[in-house]
Design a protein around this motif. Structure first.
Motif, PDB file in Angstrom:
ATOM      1  N   GLU A   1      30.106  55.478  12.433  1.00  0.00           N
ATOM      2  CA  GLU A   1      30.442  56.504  11.446  1.00  0.00           C
ATOM      3  C   GLU A   1      29.420  56.562  10.311  1.00  0.00           C
ATOM      4  O   GLU A   1      29.155  57.632   9.773  1.00  0.00           O
ATOM      5  CB  GLU A   1      31.835  56.243  10.863  1.00  0.00           C
ATOM      6  CG  GLU A   1      32.970  56.470  11.836  1.00  0.00           C
ATOM      7  CD  GLU A   1      33.130  57.934  12.201  1.00  0.00           C
ATOM      8  OE1 GLU A   1      32.850  58.794  11.353  1.00  0.00           O
ATOM      9  OE2 GLU A   1      33.523  58.212  13.354  1.00  0.00           O
TER      10      GLU A   1
ATOM     11  N   LYS B   1      26.923  65.060   8.631  1.00  0.00           N
ATOM     12  CA  LYS B   1      27.491  65.718   7.457  1.00  0.00           C
ATOM     13  C   LYS B   1      26.796  65.286   6.173  1.00  0.00           C
ATOM     14  O   LYS B   1      26.542  66.103   5.284  1.00  0.00           O
ATOM     15  CB  LYS B   1      28.987  65.403   7.379  1.00  0.00           C
ATOM     16  CG  LYS B   1      29.700  66.074   6.215  1.00  0.00           C
ATOM     17  CD  LYS B   1      31.184  65.722   6.219  1.00  0.00           C
ATOM     18  CE  LYS B   1      31.890  66.360   5.023  1.00  0.00           C
ATOM     19  NZ  LYS B   1      33.340  66.000   5.006  1.00  0.00           N
TER      20      LYS B   1
ATOM     21  N   ASN C   1      28.900  60.455  10.818  1.00  0.00           N
ATOM     22  CA  ASN C   1      29.279  61.202   9.621  1.00  0.00           C
ATOM     23  C   ASN C   1      28.206  61.112   8.543  1.00  0.00           C
ATOM     24  O   ASN C   1      27.884  62.101   7.884  1.00  0.00           O
ATOM     25  CB  ASN C   1      30.613  60.680   9.077  1.00  0.00           C
ATOM     26  CG  ASN C   1      31.072  61.447   7.851  1.00  0.00           C
ATOM     27  OD1 ASN C   1      31.403  62.622   7.939  1.00  0.00           O
ATOM     28  ND2 ASN C   1      31.064  60.791   6.705  1.00  0.00           N
TER      29      ASN C   1
END
Length: 343
Positions: A16, A92, A64
């Protein structure tokens, strides 16, 4: 030890938050930095080939967050903007931590054009005198001028600014000024951490017991909930580090080999990798049986609580412990005590 039910990962695991160390070189010589006590560590910068191998994972599995930082100054790397631009297309958040010395107006503009979503600046004092006695080689006015330029350039963008503060006995009094500094320089987020002990200090035992907030926060307040102990943020929150040479490392503690101290006892912490992106894919290495077994052991924290034990000589390194764990052992890790916290 806090006993808990067995935690197991899913059959397939994904990262992540991916930390990338562009270089282990740095242009400052900060007092608290454990670069001063490295054990046979080479200085180097990430090659194009190594980054491309990491980029293959980023494109395919879209973590992420991709965070550029480690134990060097990322802005020294000649291709840092290219790395950020490529990463920002598939994740992101793209973040970077810097000492701020190289943050020229041109570079700041290029970082923002490349898609950087958060810049962290290391600030361990809020006057020239306090800052420069810790961050040796840095100039307070230069850093604050660079922050002002960055703030002007990020207007109208989604980019955020964070500052990090490493708490030591000599600068803990500066914490009362952190909110004023944050307001003055439009800081969106602050990160506070204790320092990793780099020398013998019997008083450090008491210092680490003080109720000092650590972790990410918008503003420092008097209300403080202690961080959980025997909790590894790196494993629990699915993080992974890639060293400048491509080594795949589970956490900041194991990124480089160095000497540290537990109270007044010298401790050798040896780096440990679970593969190298130049030899095997990041996906395969992260999901290897060896790496998954290690993460499950950390999730359950099957280690002795060395930070409150004055017992055996095994705590003098991370090679083995009294519960028969072999390298890397985690019972003495200050990140797992909630005292040390990475942005």
């Amino acid at each position: 030890m806090i006993w808990q039910t067995d935690k197991k990962e899913n059959k397939i695991s994904y990262i992540e938050r991916l930390y990338i160390e562009p270089t282990s070189a740095c242009n400052l010589s900060c007092k608290m930095c454990f670069r001063h006590s490295w054990l046979d560590e080479a200085i180097g910068s990430m090659s194009d080939e190594t980054f491309e191998n990491i980029y293959e994972y980023i494109k395919e599995y879209t973590p992420n967050t991709v965070f550029f930082g480690g134990m060097g100054e990322p802005l020294i790397h000649k291709n840092i903007c290219s790395m950020i631009k490529k990463s920002s297309q598939f994740c992101k958040n793209t973040e970077l931590i810097s000492n701020g010395t190289c943050l020229t107006e041109e570079l700041a503009e290029n970082l923002l054009k490349s898609g950087l979503t958060r810049l962290w600046i290391s600030m361990d004092g809020f006057s020239a005198e306090e800052y420069e006695k810790i961050r040796l080689g840095g100039r307070f006015k230069q850093i604050t001028d660079n922050i002002k330029k960055f703030n002007e350039l990020r207007k109208g963008t989604q980019a955020k600014l964070g500052i990090t503060f490493v708490v030591m006995e000599e600068n803990v009094h500066q914490l009362k000024l952190i909110n004023d500094f944050a307001d003055l320089y439009d800081v969106d987020l602050i990160n506070i951490s204790h320092a990793i002990p780099a020398g013998k200090n019997e008083a450090a035992r008491d210092f680490y017991q003080k109720t000092i907030p650590v972790g990410k926060m918008h503003r420092l307040t008097d209300e403080y909930t202690p961080k959980p102990i025997e909790y590894c943020p790196f494993v629990e929150e699915k993080m992974c580090f890639i060293k400048w040479n491509g080594d795949i490392i589970p956490c900041m503690q194991l990124l480089h080999s160095s000497k540290t101290y537990m109270f007044e006892v010298e401790r050798e912490v040896f780096s440990h990798n679970f593969g190298n992106v130049n030899q095997t894919s990041l996906y395969d290495s992260y999901n290897s049986a060896e790496f998954k077994t290690f993460r499950e052991r950390v999730l359950n924290f099957d280690f002795p609580t060395c930070t409150i034990c004055y017992g055996c000589e095994l705590r003098e390194s991370n090679l083995e412990d009294c519960m028969f764990n072999q390298k890397p052992t985690c019972g003495a890790c200050l990140w797992a005590t909630g005292k040390v916290f990475c942005p």
